[in-house]
Design a protein around this motif. Sequence first.
Motif, short mmCIF file in Angstrom:
data_model
loop_
_atom_site.label_atom_id
_atom_site.label_comp_id
_atom_site.label_asym_id
_atom_site.label_seq_id
_atom_site.Cartn_x
_atom_site.Cartn_y
_atom_site.Cartn_z
N GLY A 10 -9.21 8.43 10.01
CA GLY A 10 -9.59 8.95 8.69
C GLY A 10 -8.36 9.55 8.05
O GLY A 10 -7.30 8.92 8.01
N GLY A 11 -8.47 10.80 7.59
CA GLY A 11 -7.32 11.49 6.98
C GLY A 11 -7.06 12.80 7.70
O GLY A 11 -7.54 13.01 8.82
N CYS B 62 -1.58 12.51 10.50
CA CYS B 62 -1.77 11.12 10.94
C CYS B 62 -0.41 10.44 11.06
O CYS B 62 0.23 10.15 10.05
CB CYS B 62 -2.67 10.37 9.97
SG CYS B 62 -4.29 11.14 9.82
N ASP B 63 0.00 10.19 12.28
CA ASP B 63 1.30 9.57 12.51
C ASP B 63 1.22 8.05 12.47
O ASP B 63 2.24 7.38 12.45
CB ASP B 63 1.84 10.00 13.88
CG ASP B 63 2.49 11.37 13.82
OD1 ASP B 63 1.76 12.35 13.95
OD2 ASP B 63 3.72 11.43 13.61
N PHE B 64 0.01 7.52 12.53
CA PHE B 64 -0.16 6.07 12.62
C PHE B 64 -1.13 5.59 11.56
O PHE B 64 -1.99 6.34 11.11
CB PHE B 64 -0.71 5.69 14.01
CG PHE B 64 0.16 6.17 15.13
CD1 PHE B 64 1.28 5.45 15.52
CD2 PHE B 64 -0.13 7.36 15.79
CE1 PHE B 64 2.09 5.90 16.56
CE2 PHE B 64 0.68 7.82 16.83
CZ PHE B 64 1.79 7.08 17.20
N GLN B 65 -0.98 4.31 11.20
CA GLN B 65 -1.91 3.71 10.25
C GLN B 65 -2.81 2.72 10.99
O GLN B 65 -2.36 2.10 11.95
CB GLN B 65 -1.13 3.00 9.15
CG GLN B 65 -1.63 3.40 7.82
CD GLN B 65 -0.57 3.33 6.74
OE1 GLN B 65 0.57 2.96 7.00
NE2 GLN B 65 -0.96 3.67 5.55
N ILE B 66 -4.03 2.58 10.50
CA ILE B 66 -5.00 1.78 11.24
C ILE B 66 -4.57 0.32 11.40
O ILE B 66 -4.82 -0.29 12.43
CB ILE B 66 -6.41 1.90 10.61
CG1 ILE B 66 -7.43 1.39 11.60
CG2 ILE B 66 -6.49 1.23 9.24
CD1 ILE B 66 -8.80 1.96 11.45
N ASP B 67 -3.86 -0.24 10.41
CA ASP B 67 -3.45 -1.64 10.55
C ASP B 67 -2.20 -1.80 11.43
O ASP B 67 -1.65 -2.88 11.56
CB ASP B 67 -3.29 -2.31 9.19
CG ASP B 67 -2.39 -1.52 8.27
OD1 ASP B 67 -1.74 -0.57 8.78
OD2 ASP B 67 -2.33 -1.83 7.07
N GLU B 68 -1.72 -0.69 12.00
CA GLU B 68 -0.57 -0.79 12.92
C GLU B 68 -0.99 -0.47 14.35
O GLU B 68 -0.17 -0.02 15.17
CB GLU B 68 0.51 0.22 12.54
CG GLU B 68 1.12 0.00 11.18
CD GLU B 68 1.93 1.22 10.73
OE1 GLU B 68 2.60 1.07 9.70
OE2 GLU B 68 1.86 2.28 11.37
N VAL C 194 -4.98 8.78 13.24
CA VAL C 194 -4.78 7.43 12.71
C VAL C 194 -5.33 7.43 11.29
O VAL C 194 -6.50 7.76 11.07
CB VAL C 194 -5.51 6.37 13.57
CG1 VAL C 194 -5.28 4.97 13.00
CG2 VAL C 194 -5.05 6.43 15.01
N SER C 195 -4.47 7.09 10.35
CA SER C 195 -4.89 7.14 8.95
C SER C 195 -5.56 5.83 8.54
O SER C 195 -5.09 4.75 8.89
CB SER C 195 -3.67 7.38 8.07
OG SER C 195 -4.04 7.24 6.72
N THR C 196 -6.64 5.96 7.78
CA THR C 196 -7.28 4.76 7.23
C THR C 196 -6.86 4.58 5.78
O THR C 196 -7.31 3.67 5.10
CB THR C 196 -8.82 4.87 7.35
OG1 THR C 196 -9.22 6.14 6.82
CG2 THR C 196 -9.27 4.76 8.79
N GLY C 197 -6.00 5.45 5.30
CA GLY C 197 -5.46 5.30 3.94
C GLY C 197 -3.95 5.44 4.03
O GLY C 197 -3.31 4.76 4.82
#
Length: 265
Positions: free
Chosen positions: A49-50, A81-87, A72-75
């Motif tokens: 999420g955020g 959030c150090d990471f993004q969901i698509d990574e 893990v960021s979804t935006g």
Amino acid sequence: MPDRRNIFLYYKKNQEMIEKVKPFYEYIDHYGFNIVQDHRKANIIMSFGGDGTFLQAVRKTGFREDCLYTGVSTGKLNVYCDFQIDEIASMVEAVKNEETEVRRYPTIDVTVDDQMSFQCLNEFSIRSSIIKTFVMDVFIDDLHFETFRGDGMVVSTPSGSTAYSKSINGAIVDPLVPSIQVSELASLNNNQYRTLGSPFILSGGRQLTLRILQDGNDHPTMGMDNEALSIQHVEKINIKLSDKQIKTVKLKNNSFWEKVKRTFL
Ligand code: NAD
């Protein structure tokens, strides 16, 4: 991190998030991690999420010191959030190949009326819930420092210094500096009433005490990060830096100041 195998996933259980988190389950097995349903059995707690979801993940799992938290960021990437969901694939690779470090965020301990205690990762906030000046005596250790009149106060951690505290002109504090920052919300300053009028930073060994004047405006709104406190009437609040810290997974080239630059500049 061979001993870190049990992962608890924290996210809002709506259809959109369930769909977004679904691919992650596939990677877990592949890399030999287990997803656990009970956060007490986890040694990695991952929020999707955020920043608000990360704060909730930490609170709902009890500010565990024996766990690594991962946001893990979804935006967009943000502070916790150090990471993004698509990574996700590269994130799991990074953890597996030990390309990560542990980042420690100081927290604060808040005690209300010597009875109820809780921790905050961003800040403790207190403000009037009615249209009437809110009055508090402010003590630093045993020193009566000032009598505050105004809307309220925000007491933030170093990592919380980029959140609410920043909006009210607080300084950004490096989380490597164990300290708490006290910032005013609309203080009254004139020939009759006086407060410091600027944010101040207390070292880790100090205690801040707020004594609320019992004049009818003693039912303030109090917030622990993004959650309201259910108690209403209050006389005294003690705040100090906690000896407990929150550990998060950090990529080696992603310092706090890189996050600040990425978020604000
Ligand atoms: P959210 O995820 O919607 O957060 C709101 C915004 O605050 C987002 O942009 C988020 O990235 C940002 N944020 C949260 N923690 C941050 C931090 N440590 N550093 C930089 N940005 C941060 O979730 P929410 O539940 O609304 O967030 C709660 C936080 O919002 C509170 O802890 C408080 O710090 C902040 N807040 C700010 C204001 C203000 O700036 N006037 C007022 C109330 C609350």
